[in-house]
Design a protein around this motif. Structure first.
Motif, PDB file in Angstrom:
ATOM      1  N   PRO A 176      46.803  41.721  50.897  1.00  0.00           N
ATOM      2  CA  PRO A 176      46.650  40.463  50.173  1.00  0.00           C
ATOM      3  C   PRO A 176      45.892  39.441  51.026  1.00  0.00           C
ATOM      4  O   PRO A 176      46.123  39.339  52.233  1.00  0.00           O
ATOM      5  CB  PRO A 176      48.098  40.001  49.934  1.00  0.00           C
ATOM      6  CG  PRO A 176      48.917  41.242  50.055  1.00  0.00           C
ATOM      7  CD  PRO A 176      48.208  42.119  51.049  1.00  0.00           C
ATOM      8  N   ARG A 177      45.011  38.723  50.413  1.00  0.00           N
ATOM      9  CA  ARG A 177      44.213  37.699  51.090  1.00  0.00           C
ATOM     10  C   ARG A 177      44.673  36.324  50.622  1.00  0.00           C
ATOM     11  O   ARG A 177      45.235  36.174  49.536  1.00  0.00           O
ATOM     12  CB  ARG A 177      42.726  37.895  50.805  1.00  0.00           C
ATOM     13  CG  ARG A 177      42.194  39.265  51.223  1.00  0.00           C
ATOM     14  CD  ARG A 177      42.284  39.478  52.718  1.00  0.00           C
ATOM     15  NE  ARG A 177      41.929  40.857  53.073  1.00  0.00           N
ATOM     16  CZ  ARG A 177      41.621  41.246  54.290  1.00  0.00           C
ATOM     17  NH1 ARG A 177      41.645  40.384  55.280  1.00  0.00           N
ATOM     18  NH2 ARG A 177      41.320  42.497  54.534  1.00  0.00           N
ATOM     19  N   ILE A 183      45.167  27.047  50.873  1.00  0.00           N
ATOM     20  CA  ILE A 183      44.672  26.734  52.219  1.00  0.00           C
ATOM     21  C   ILE A 183      43.553  25.695  52.257  1.00  0.00           C
ATOM     22  O   ILE A 183      43.101  25.318  53.334  1.00  0.00           O
ATOM     23  CB  ILE A 183      44.201  28.020  52.942  1.00  0.00           C
ATOM     24  CG1 ILE A 183      43.055  28.688  52.170  1.00  0.00           C
ATOM     25  CG2 ILE A 183      45.371  28.968  53.170  1.00  0.00           C
ATOM     26  CD1 ILE A 183      42.410  29.855  52.909  1.00  0.00           C
ATOM     27  N   VAL A 184      43.122  25.225  51.098  1.00  0.00           N
ATOM     28  CA  VAL A 184      42.042  24.229  51.052  1.00  0.00           C
ATOM     29  C   VAL A 184      42.598  22.916  50.537  1.00  0.00           C
ATOM     30  O   VAL A 184      43.298  22.873  49.524  1.00  0.00           O
ATOM     31  CB  VAL A 184      40.881  24.690  50.139  1.00  0.00           C
ATOM     32  CG1 VAL A 184      39.816  23.616  50.023  1.00  0.00           C
ATOM     33  CG2 VAL A 184      40.279  26.001  50.651  1.00  0.00           C
ATOM     34  N   SER A 185      42.294  21.866  51.271  1.00  0.00           N
ATOM     35  CA  SER A 185      42.656  20.524  50.809  1.00  0.00           C
ATOM     36  C   SER A 185      41.405  19.668  50.828  1.00  0.00           C
ATOM     37  O   SER A 185      40.379  20.046  51.400  1.00  0.00           O
ATOM     38  CB  SER A 185      43.750  19.921  51.695  1.00  0.00           C
ATOM     39  OG  SER A 185      43.271  19.777  53.014  1.00  0.00           O
ATOM     40  N   TYR A 186      41.489  18.538  50.209  1.00  0.00           N
ATOM     41  CA  TYR A 186      40.359  17.599  50.170  1.00  0.00           C
ATOM     42  C   TYR A 186      40.760  16.337  50.898  1.00  0.00           C
ATOM     43  O   TYR A 186      41.798  15.733  50.606  1.00  0.00           O
ATOM     44  CB  TYR A 186      40.008  17.284  48.707  1.00  0.00           C
ATOM     45  CG  TYR A 186      39.468  18.475  47.958  1.00  0.00           C
ATOM     46  CD1 TYR A 186      38.103  18.725  47.926  1.00  0.00           C
ATOM     47  CD2 TYR A 186      40.320  19.355  47.296  1.00  0.00           C
ATOM     48  CE1 TYR A 186      37.609  19.833  47.246  1.00  0.00           C
ATOM     49  CE2 TYR A 186      39.835  20.463  46.620  1.00  0.00           C
ATOM     50  CZ  TYR A 186      38.480  20.698  46.594  1.00  0.00           C
ATOM     51  OH  TYR A 186      37.983  21.780  45.945  1.00  0.00           O
TER      52      TYR A 186
END
Length: 189
Positions: A176-177, A183-186
Motif C-alpha cells: 500500500p502506498r 500527507i499533503v497540506s496547503y
C-alpha cells in the motif's frame, strides 16, 4: 507519460533474499556508483563514500557478523549464526553507503545527511536502470559500534545503508502506498 515517470510510479524493491546471479559487471558497477554520486551536494563536500563487497568479502564479513552476535550473547543458535554468515551473500553485489559529514563545513549536517540519502536512492534507481533489482537495507549491524569499526568507519561516520543488487528471482510485490490526502497540506496565510 515519460519512461522515467512511469518507472518512478511503479518502482518496487525486491528483497535481498530474492536477488540472485548474475550481478552487475564491473562496467555496470562503475556506472551505478557514478550515477549514485550525482546528487545535490551543497558546497561539493561529497559527505559520503562507498564500501564495495564482492562475494569473498561478503563471506568474510558474514563471519565477523556471526562472531559479533556471539559476543553480544543474543540468540547464538547455529541457525542464527548461519543467517549472519549469509547476510551479504543474499545478493551478488552489495555496497555500503557511508555517511561522512564534514562538520567543519558551513553546510548544515542535516543537508549532508539528506545528500547521502539521495545517494542511496540514486544507487537503487541506477541498479534498476541497468536491468537489475535492488534493496536498500540497514539491519542491526549498521548501528553496532564494533561492526562499524571493523568496516573502517571513523568517528562521526555512519552506514546509511547496504544496497543489495542482483537479478530478481521473483516478481516484486507492491505494498500500500500513501494516500496524498493524508500527507499533503496547503500552507495558508
Amino acid at each position: 507519460m515519460s519512461d522515467i515517470l512511469d518507472y518512478l510510479l511503479t518502482r518496487r524493491s525486491v528483497q535481498a533474499a530474492f536477488l540472485q546471479a548474475p550481478g552487475p559487471s564491473e562496467d555496470q558497477i562503475k556506472q551505478m556508483l557514478t550515477a549514485a554520486a550525482r546528487v545535490p551536494d551543497h558546497k561539493k563536500l561529497e559527505p559520503w563514500r562507498f564500501i564495495r563487497f564482492d562475494q569473498e568479502a561478503s563471506k568474510a564479513f558474514g563471519k565477523i557478523l556471526a562472531e559479533r552476535v556471539g559476543e553480544l550473547g543474543v540468540d547464538v543458535s547455529e541457525a542464527r549464526l548461519e543467517v549472519e554468515r549469509q547476510r551479504l551473500l543474499r545478493a551478488p553485489f552489495v555496497v555500503a553507503v557511508v555517511s561522512s559529514p564534514n562538520r567543519a563545513a558551513p553546510v548544515p549536517e542535516w543537508e549532508q545527511v539528506m545528500s547521502v540519502g539521495a545517494v542511496c536512492m540514486n544507487l537503487v534507481h541506477a541498479a534498476h536502470a541497468c536491468g537489475f533489482a535492488a534493496q536498500w537495507l540497514t539491519e542491526w549491524y549498521a548501528f553496532d559500534v564494533e561492526i562499524l569499526k571493523r568496516l573502517g568507519l571513523t568517528d562521526g561516520e555512519r552506514v546509511a545503508g547496504f544496497i543489495h543488487v542482483g537479478t530478481p528471482s521473483v516478481d516484486p510485490t507492491d505494498r500500500p502506498r500513501p494516500d496524498l490526502s493524508d500527507i499533503v497540506s496547503y500552507w495558508e496565510v
